[in-house]
Design an enzyme around this catalytic site. Structure first.
Site, short mmCIF file in Angstrom:
data_model
loop_
_atom_site.label_atom_id
_atom_site.label_comp_id
_atom_site.label_asym_id
_atom_site.label_seq_id
_atom_site.Cartn_x
_atom_site.Cartn_y
_atom_site.Cartn_z
N LYS A 39 0.84 -1.20 0.00
CA LYS A 39 0.00 0.00 0.00
C LYS A 39 0.87 1.25 0.00
O LYS A 39 0.60 2.22 -0.71
CB LYS A 39 -0.93 -0.02 1.22
CG LYS A 39 -2.08 -1.00 1.04
CD LYS A 39 -2.88 -1.23 2.32
CE LYS A 39 -3.85 -2.38 2.09
NZ LYS A 39 -4.46 -2.91 3.30
N GLN A 67 -4.82 -1.84 9.40
CA GLN A 67 -4.62 -3.14 8.74
C GLN A 67 -5.21 -4.26 9.59
O GLN A 67 -4.92 -4.36 10.78
CB GLN A 67 -3.11 -3.37 8.50
CG GLN A 67 -2.79 -4.64 7.76
CD GLN A 67 -3.33 -4.65 6.32
OE1 GLN A 67 -3.25 -3.65 5.62
NE2 GLN A 67 -3.90 -5.76 5.91
N ASP A 70 -11.50 2.58 4.21
CA ASP A 70 -11.90 1.17 4.04
C ASP A 70 -13.42 1.07 3.92
O ASP A 70 -13.93 0.00 3.55
CB ASP A 70 -11.44 0.36 5.26
CG ASP A 70 -10.38 -0.66 4.89
OD1 ASP A 70 -10.16 -0.86 3.67
OD2 ASP A 70 -9.78 -1.25 5.81
#
Ligand code: NDP
Length: 283
Positions: free
Chosen positions: A53, A97, A120
């Site tokens: 990422k 994460q 997200d």
């Protein structure tokens, strides 16, 4: 024989578009859009995802920062870090994460991310917005599935779509997104009796179960589009999707490979979500 949907190539197009938007943002606001990724502990797979990422951010002109917190971090300490980033005007997007170490209350922590920074798209506010037709930030993987369909020219409106898997991360939002595009949607799960009864009627199948080889060619309607979200590691170390690829490719009209299908799109949509968050906060 199905057309192969090249997720790598489509993700490249999306990243090109994000790079342009990021450059425009930087020109207008005197700084790059910022994404903070929080990694708790040192799970090897998570370390790889986070570093991918970070690299992806650099390539498109997003200021990516990775915060590495020790394994023993408490829920309260993680929330403090999230709140600090919520207040930081140069941080437009925050991603924690997953999975988190077991002792951390995942929901409690994630719920502290400001919804407008929740790249997200998993915060209950963003889930509710999607449900109520006022979406702002949507989960990256189902967004990626929709982009694959649209950019491959696959018609959605009026078609029968079957989503297999009902997680908050993939299945449920995918079903809502297909519904928004006027598909007739059926959502299947592990308690669905006779999966084939549904898949054999479907023009579009999105499989997100984590069960290797679940979707066989004989279960599909000839010419359908099969979007395979699954990422399954087999005993020999190879990766496969939820489809039995060799039989499915013979029947479907379009199919995503694993790897190289949905996977690259997830990161591309994360970058795009960061731009959406940055623009929304700096309008
Ligand atoms: P979850 O484990 O949260 O959900 C799996 C879903 O599949 C559940 O709803 C479950 O039903 C359903 N299911 C399981 N077995 C069957 C079956 N035999 N028939 C029908 N439905 C079944 O997984 P996720 O949604 O998080 O992820 C799904 C897959 O997608 C995984 O392989 C994951 O690794 C992959 N993934 C890939 C991403 C990418 O970027 N390509 C990103 C995210 C996930 P029930 O609810 O009844 O238990």
């Amino acid at each position: 024989m199905a057309n192969i949907i090249d997720g790598k190539e489509i993700a490249k197009q999306v990243r090109r578009e994000v790079r342009q938007k990021a450059a425009q943002f930087a020109k207008a606001h005197g700084r790059a859009p910022g994404l903070a990724v929080i990694l708790v502990g040192d799970d090897p797979a998570s370390c790889i995802y986070v570093s991918n990422k970070q690299k992806a951010c650099e390539k498109v002109g997003i200021a990516g920062q990775t915060l590495r917190l020790p394994e023993k971090t408490s829920t309260e300490e993680l929330i403090d870090e999230i709140e600090r980033l919520n207040r930081d005007p140069a941080t437009d997007g925050i991603l924690v994460q997953l999975p988190l170490p077991r002792h951390i209350d995942e929901k409690a922590a994630l719920d502290h991310i400001l919804p407008i920074k929740d790249v997200d798209g998993l915060h209950p506010d963003n889930a509710g917005r999607l449900l109520s037709g006022r979406a702002l930030l949507e989960p990256c993987t189902p967004r990626g599935c929709m982009e694959l369909l649209k950019r491959s020219g696959i018609p959605i409106a009026g078609k029968n779509a079957v989503v297999i898997g009902r997680s908050a991360l993939v299945g449920k939002p995918a079903a809502l997104m297909l519904l928004r595009e006027n598909a007739t949607v059926t959502l299947c799960h592990s308690k669905t009796a006779e999966l084939k009864q549904y898949t054999s009627m479907a023009d579009i199948v999105i499989a997100a179960t984590g069960k290797p080889g679940l979707i066989k060619g004989e279960m599909l309607k000839p010419g359908c589009a099969l979007i395979d979200v699954g990422i399954n590691r087999l005993a020999d170390g190879s990766i496969c999707g939820d489809a039995d690829y060799d039989s499915a490719v013979q029947v479907a009209g379009w199919i995503t490979p694993v790897p190289g299908g949905v996977g690259p799109m997830t990161i591309a949509m994360l970058l795009d979500n960061t731009l959406i968050a940055a623009e929304a906060q700096n309008a």
